[in-house]
Design a protein around this motif. Structure first.
Motif, PDB file in Angstrom:
ATOM      1  N   GLY A 150     -17.806  -3.235  -0.406  1.00  0.00           N
ATOM      2  CA  GLY A 150     -18.346  -3.812   0.824  1.00  0.00           C
ATOM      3  C   GLY A 150     -19.714  -3.270   1.161  1.00  0.00           C
ATOM      4  N   ILE A 151     -20.513  -4.119   1.807  1.00  0.00           N
ATOM      5  CA  ILE A 151     -21.801  -3.680   2.373  1.00  0.00           C
ATOM      6  C   ILE A 151     -21.740  -3.932   3.868  1.00  0.00           C
ATOM      7  CG2 ILE A 151     -24.269  -4.220   2.568  1.00  0.00           C
ATOM      8  CD1 ILE A 151     -24.402  -4.700  -0.359  1.00  0.00           C
ATOM      9  N   ARG A 152     -22.124  -2.932   4.631  1.00  0.00           N
ATOM     10  CA  ARG A 152     -22.158  -3.059   6.086  1.00  0.00           C
ATOM     11  C   ARG A 152     -23.341  -3.931   6.498  1.00  0.00           C
ATOM     12  NH1 ARG A 152     -21.727   1.672  10.642  1.00  0.00           N
ATOM     13  NH2 ARG A 152     -22.267   0.322  12.377  1.00  0.00           N
ATOM     14  N   LEU A 153     -23.077  -4.875   7.401  1.00  0.00           N
ATOM     15  CA  LEU A 153     -24.157  -5.718   7.910  1.00  0.00           C
ATOM     16  C   LEU A 153     -24.985  -4.942   8.928  1.00  0.00           C
ATOM     17  CD1 LEU A 153     -22.062  -8.992   8.394  1.00  0.00           C
ATOM     18  CD2 LEU A 153     -23.787  -8.581   6.624  1.00  0.00           C
ATOM     19  N   ASN A 189     -25.177 -11.020   0.193  1.00  0.00           N
ATOM     20  CA  ASN A 189     -24.380 -11.577  -0.913  1.00  0.00           C
ATOM     21  C   ASN A 189     -25.040 -11.293  -2.265  1.00  0.00           C
ATOM     22  OD1 ASN A 189     -22.400 -12.599   0.729  1.00  0.00           O
ATOM     23  ND2 ASN A 189     -23.214 -14.681   0.758  1.00  0.00           N
ATOM     24  N   ASP A 190     -26.367 -11.479  -2.334  1.00  0.00           N
ATOM     25  CA  ASP A 190     -27.087 -11.197  -3.588  1.00  0.00           C
ATOM     26  C   ASP A 190     -26.903  -9.736  -3.991  1.00  0.00           C
ATOM     27  OD1 ASP A 190     -28.043 -13.763  -3.614  1.00  0.00           O
ATOM     28  OD2 ASP A 190     -30.042 -13.270  -2.865  1.00  0.00           O
ATOM     29  N   ILE A 203     -22.106  -6.551 -10.652  1.00  0.00           N
ATOM     30  CA  ILE A 203     -22.530  -6.665 -12.061  1.00  0.00           C
ATOM     31  C   ILE A 203     -22.793  -5.272 -12.641  1.00  0.00           C
ATOM     32  CG2 ILE A 203     -24.438  -7.444 -13.544  1.00  0.00           C
ATOM     33  CD1 ILE A 203     -24.568  -9.946 -11.627  1.00  0.00           C
ATOM     34  N   ARG A 204     -23.444  -4.423 -11.868  1.00  0.00           N
ATOM     35  CA  ARG A 204     -23.751  -3.082 -12.378  1.00  0.00           C
ATOM     36  C   ARG A 204     -22.485  -2.247 -12.592  1.00  0.00           C
ATOM     37  NH1 ARG A 204     -28.805  -0.846  -9.005  1.00  0.00           N
ATOM     38  NH2 ARG A 204     -28.898   0.635 -10.703  1.00  0.00           N
ATOM     39  N   VAL A 205     -21.534  -2.369 -11.662  1.00  0.00           N
ATOM     40  CA  VAL A 205     -20.258  -1.657 -11.827  1.00  0.00           C
ATOM     41  C   VAL A 205     -19.537  -2.185 -13.084  1.00  0.00           C
ATOM     42  CG1 VAL A 205     -17.933  -1.393 -10.833  1.00  0.00           C
ATOM     43  CG2 VAL A 205     -19.960  -1.014  -9.401  1.00  0.00           C
ATOM     44  N   ALA A 217     -19.732 -13.026  -4.966  1.00  0.00           N
ATOM     45  CA  ALA A 217     -19.466 -12.742  -3.552  1.00  0.00           C
ATOM     46  C   ALA A 217     -19.213 -14.016  -2.760  1.00  0.00           C
ATOM     47  CB  ALA A 217     -20.639 -11.973  -2.951  1.00  0.00           C
ATOM     48  N   SER A 218     -19.906 -15.084  -3.107  1.00  0.00           N
ATOM     49  CA  SER A 218     -19.772 -16.296  -2.300  1.00  0.00           C
ATOM     50  C   SER A 218     -19.999 -17.528  -3.170  1.00  0.00           C
ATOM     51  CB  SER A 218     -20.786 -16.260  -1.151  1.00  0.00           C
ATOM     52  OG  SER A 218     -20.655 -17.400  -0.344  1.00  0.00           O
ATOM     53  N   GLN A 219     -18.930 -18.006  -3.793  1.00  0.00           N
ATOM     54  CA  GLN A 219     -19.030 -19.232  -4.590  1.00  0.00           C
ATOM     55  C   GLN A 219     -17.759 -20.050  -4.362  1.00  0.00           C
ATOM     56  OE1 GLN A 219     -18.966 -18.857  -8.897  1.00  0.00           O
ATOM     57  NE2 GLN A 219     -20.048 -20.797  -9.148  1.00  0.00           N
TER      58      GLN A 219
END
Ligand code: SF4
Ligand code: SF4
Length: 244
Positions: A47-50, A74-75, A82-84, A100-102
């Motif tokens: 997760g990334i915090r907004l 999302n990007d 991808i890196r993980v 993330a969003s498709q």
């Protein structure tokens, strides 16, 4: 590689939250294709915090700033996933980054797998009355991505629902789409929590048609949640392998 090492790596790539799920605990979850999870043992929820600066000004509709933030986060999530995955692959394990969003099904609004369901099982947050993942540090102010792997990482545990009697998201929803129901773990389906079509009609039929928005986004139930404003501090959660 152990779970702490993997979480630390993901946080180094820019993740704010990382949790691990034993896929046995997601048995029966809807996926596309149906055998998506076959050959994998774990899901890594990231997760990334907004940004509070972006979310705080939202009142009853999405802002152009939120639209850009939503897309860029999302990007960034896709990049981290991808890196993980690259790292896992180089370590000799299988890895599949899920976008993330498709959307794959525009009628039912479903994708490969529910990132929210994975995050809830991974202990990143509980399922709020809004259906959003509510994290104790930043409420629902986060976005998510998932990586599948066959690496034998120690799984985390779900956390308890803390919505209590709060109805802030239901009261703020411009579509009166949130029923105000609660769940101990997770809703059986989204219709338990939402008048889903009302939400779709609002975000597609209204917000997505507005200039500089042009996407089916909203942000109002994210902004309304008191868990998003109570706790401002958020440290990268590199985790101990256990849920909070
Ligand atoms: S996204 Fe907007 S319309 Fe949909 S439930 Fe949340 S507040 Fe309501
Ligand atoms: S606004 Fe209140 S009811 Fe809605 S998700 Fe947040 S804590 Fe739960």
């Amino acid at each position: 590689m152990d779970a702490v090492e993997l979480k630390s790596l993901a946080c180094g790539y820019g993740a704010d939250f990382v949790g691990i799920v034993d896929l046995a605990s997601l048995r029966g979850i809807r996926t596309e294709p149906a055998d998506l999870l076959s050959g994998y043992k774990r899901a890594i929820s990231i997760g990334i915090r907004l940004s509070d600066g972006v979310i705080d000004p939202i009142v009853d509709s999405p802002t152009p700033l939120y639209q850009q933030h939503y897309l860029r986060v999302n990007d960034r999530l896709d990049d981290i996933a991808i890196r993980v995955s690259q790292y896992l692959q180089k370590s000799g394990t299988k890895a599949l980054p899920i976008p993330a969003s498709q959307l794959l099904d525009m009628k039912n609004w479903t994708s490969y797998i529910s990132h929210k369901a994975v995050a809830i099982a991974a202990g990143i947050g509980w399922q709020g009355k809004s259906l959003l993942v509510v994290n104790p540090e930043c409420g629902p102010r986060l976005r998510l991505v998932t990586v599948l792997t066959d690496a034998d990482l120690e799984p985390d545990k779900p956390i308890k629902n803390r919505c209590g009697k709060c109805l802030a998201c239901a009261e703020a929803c411009p579509a009166t789409a949130i029923k105000g129901e609660n769940t101990d773990s997770h809703f059986k389906d989204r219709d338990e929590a939402l008048y889903f079509q009302r939400c779709v009609d609002k975000v597609v039929g209204d917000f997505a048609k507005r200039p500089f928005i042009e996407k089916p986004i909203c942000g109002v139930c994210i902004r309304a949640c008191p868990w998003g404003v109570k706790k401002r501090k958020s440290k990268p959660r590199i985790g101990t392998g256990k849920g909070k």
